[in-house]
Design an enzyme around this catalytic site. Structure first.
Site, PDB file in Angstrom:
ATOM      1  N   ARG A  86       0.695  -1.127  -0.090  1.00  0.00           N
ATOM      2  CA  ARG A  86      -0.010   0.008  -0.005  1.00  0.00           C
ATOM      3  C   ARG A  86       0.737   1.139   0.106  1.00  0.00           C
ATOM      4  NH1 ARG A  86      -2.737  -4.250   2.102  1.00  0.00           N
ATOM      5  NH2 ARG A  86      -0.752  -4.576   2.748  1.00  0.00           N
ATOM      6  N   THR A  87       1.884   1.218   1.207  1.00  0.00           N
ATOM      7  CA  THR A  87       2.466   2.573   1.244  1.00  0.00           C
ATOM      8  C   THR A  87       3.263   3.026  -0.254  1.00  0.00           C
ATOM      9  OG1 THR A  87       2.679   2.036   3.374  1.00  0.00           O
ATOM     10  CG2 THR A  87       3.997   3.903   2.788  1.00  0.00           C
ATOM     11  N   ARG A 126      11.264   3.850   3.897  1.00  0.00           N
ATOM     12  CA  ARG A 126      10.840   2.704   4.715  1.00  0.00           C
ATOM     13  C   ARG A 126      11.771   1.888   5.201  1.00  0.00           C
ATOM     14  NH1 ARG A 126       5.515  -1.268   4.595  1.00  0.00           N
ATOM     15  NH2 ARG A 126       4.725   0.659   5.322  1.00  0.00           N
ATOM     16  N   HIS A 168       4.918   5.468  11.903  1.00  0.00           N
ATOM     17  CA  HIS A 168       4.252   5.399  10.617  1.00  0.00           C
ATOM     18  C   HIS A 168       3.358   6.559  10.318  1.00  0.00           C
ATOM     19  CE1 HIS A 168       3.150   4.078   6.406  1.00  0.00           C
ATOM     20  NE2 HIS A 168       2.894   2.694   6.547  1.00  0.00           N
ATOM     21  N   LYS A 189      25.676  -5.456  -2.063  1.00  0.00           N
ATOM     22  CA  LYS A 189      27.109  -5.587  -1.985  1.00  0.00           C
ATOM     23  C   LYS A 189      27.619  -4.981  -0.931  1.00  0.00           C
ATOM     24  CE  LYS A 189      26.472  -5.172  -6.879  1.00  0.00           C
ATOM     25  NZ  LYS A 189      26.508  -3.992  -7.981  1.00  0.00           N
TER      26      LYS A 189
HETATM   27  N1   CP Z   1      -0.334  -0.192   6.071  1.00  0.00           N
HETATM   28  C1   CP Z   1       0.899  -0.454   5.356  1.00  0.00           C
HETATM   29  O1   CP Z   1       2.023   0.080   5.520  1.00  0.00           O
HETATM   30  O2   CP Z   1       0.888  -1.491   4.287  1.00  0.00           O
HETATM   31  P1   CP Z   1       2.046  -1.828   3.566  1.00  0.00           P
HETATM   32  O3   CP Z   1       3.033  -2.367   4.458  1.00  0.00           O
HETATM   33  O4   CP Z   1       1.622  -2.539   2.391  1.00  0.00           O
HETATM   34  O5   CP Z   1       2.535  -0.595   3.009  1.00  0.00           O
END
Ligand code: CP
Length: 302
Positions: A54-55, A104, A132, A82
């Site tokens: 999603r993100t 992320r 998040h 590497k």
């Molecule tokens: N909610 C969320 O962060 O989903 P993803 O891990 O798929 O990005």
């Protein structure tokens, strides 16, 4: 505001501005040509060291809808394998002219480190078990859209609080916006420091359900567990899973949320996940508008 690292950094006015801007930008998604020229000539790098559905896709779509150039960088298949460090990777991407880096990473605090190394804006797309912030913002946006307000709303966040960056960001943001949050988990999945969080704490889902306007279910993050935190999936589900019977104990207009990915049959039954009271797909749709708003305000807006 130059970076978005923590939901706790946002004042009430800043958070409300982001939600209101997302509301205006949502209209772009209803047009036949779903694009604005706002970030033309700007470059956004999606730097993902952890898996995401999603993100990552919604940040990419959001940047493209604002006409930015987008580079998708995944640690898998890159020179990270590497031995290249986060700092050298970031400096390499900056040398290519990145105006904004969406990161992320499995290490809590990685986006904060990155913000010290590069000139552009850093957007935290999930760091370890820490935060998040755009998930919390899209969750708040969805609650406000469904229920008409955030002030005074009673929100239960249920499940693996210990490993959840979504829980911490939601507690910080929703409290800033005037909601009352209760975190619910078995004692083994509750952080030791939870009593310093600005929320109520409960170990009994059935007591909290009738008093909740929103019930946000969280996935048990098996990939972060190096120990046994509960006897069996069946027992976890019996005590902390949301099924039809428990849904019926919630107030009639209360909604069910989940950040995804869901594990159907564990924290949420398939029947509840597919119910009209569950906002999972709305949250995903709202995530695009919300991330457009954040990119616009950080990289292009005034
Ligand atoms: N909610 C969320 O962060 O989903 P993803 O891990 O798929 O990005």
């Amino acid at each position: 505001m130059r970076h978005l690292l923590s939901a706790g950094d946002l004042s009430r006015d800043e958070a409300t501005l982001i939600l209101d801007t997302a509301g205006e930008l949502a209209q772009v998604g209803d047009r036949s040509v779903k694009k604005l020229p706002t970030l033309r000539g700007r470059t956004v790098v999606n730097l993902f060291y952890e898996d995401s559905t999603r993100t990552r896709t919604s940040f990419e779509l959001a940047a493209k809808r604002l006409s930015a150039d987008v580079i998708n960088f995944s640690a898998k298949g890159s020179s990270v394998s590497k031995g290249e460090s986060l700092k050298d990777t970031a400096l390499t991407l900056q040398a290519m002219g990145a105006d904004g880096v969406v990161i992320r990473h499995s290490a809590s605090g990685a986006p904060h480190r990155l913000a010290n190394w590069i000139d552009g804006s850093v957007l935290n797309a999930g760091d370890g078990t820490h935060e998040h912030p755009t998930q919390a913002l899209l969750d708040a946006f969805t609650m406000r859209a469904r229920l008409g307000r955030l002030e005074g709303l009673r929100v239960a966040v249920v499940g693996d609080i210990l490993h959840s960056r979504v829980a911490r960001s939601n507690v910080l943001l929703l409290t800033t916006l005037g909601a009352h949050v209760t975190v619910v988990a078995p004692p083994t999945l509750m952080p030791v420091s939870v009593h310093t969080w600005p929320c109520q704490v409960s170990y009994h889902l059935d007591e909290v359900l009738p008093e909740s306007d929103v019930v946000m279910m969280l996935r048990v993050q098996a990939e972060r567990m190096h120990d046994s935190f509960f006897p069996s999936v069946r027992e976890y589900s019996r005590n902390y899973g949301l099924d039809r019977e428990r849904l019926n104990r919630m107030p009639g207009d209360a909604i069910v949320m989940h950040p995804g990915p869901m594990v159907r049959g564990m924290e949420i039954s398939a029947e509840v996940a597919d119910s009209p009271r569950c906002t999972v797909t709305e949250q995903v749709a709202n995530g695009v508008s919300l991330r457009m708003a954040v990119l616009y305000l950080l990289l292009g807006g005034s």
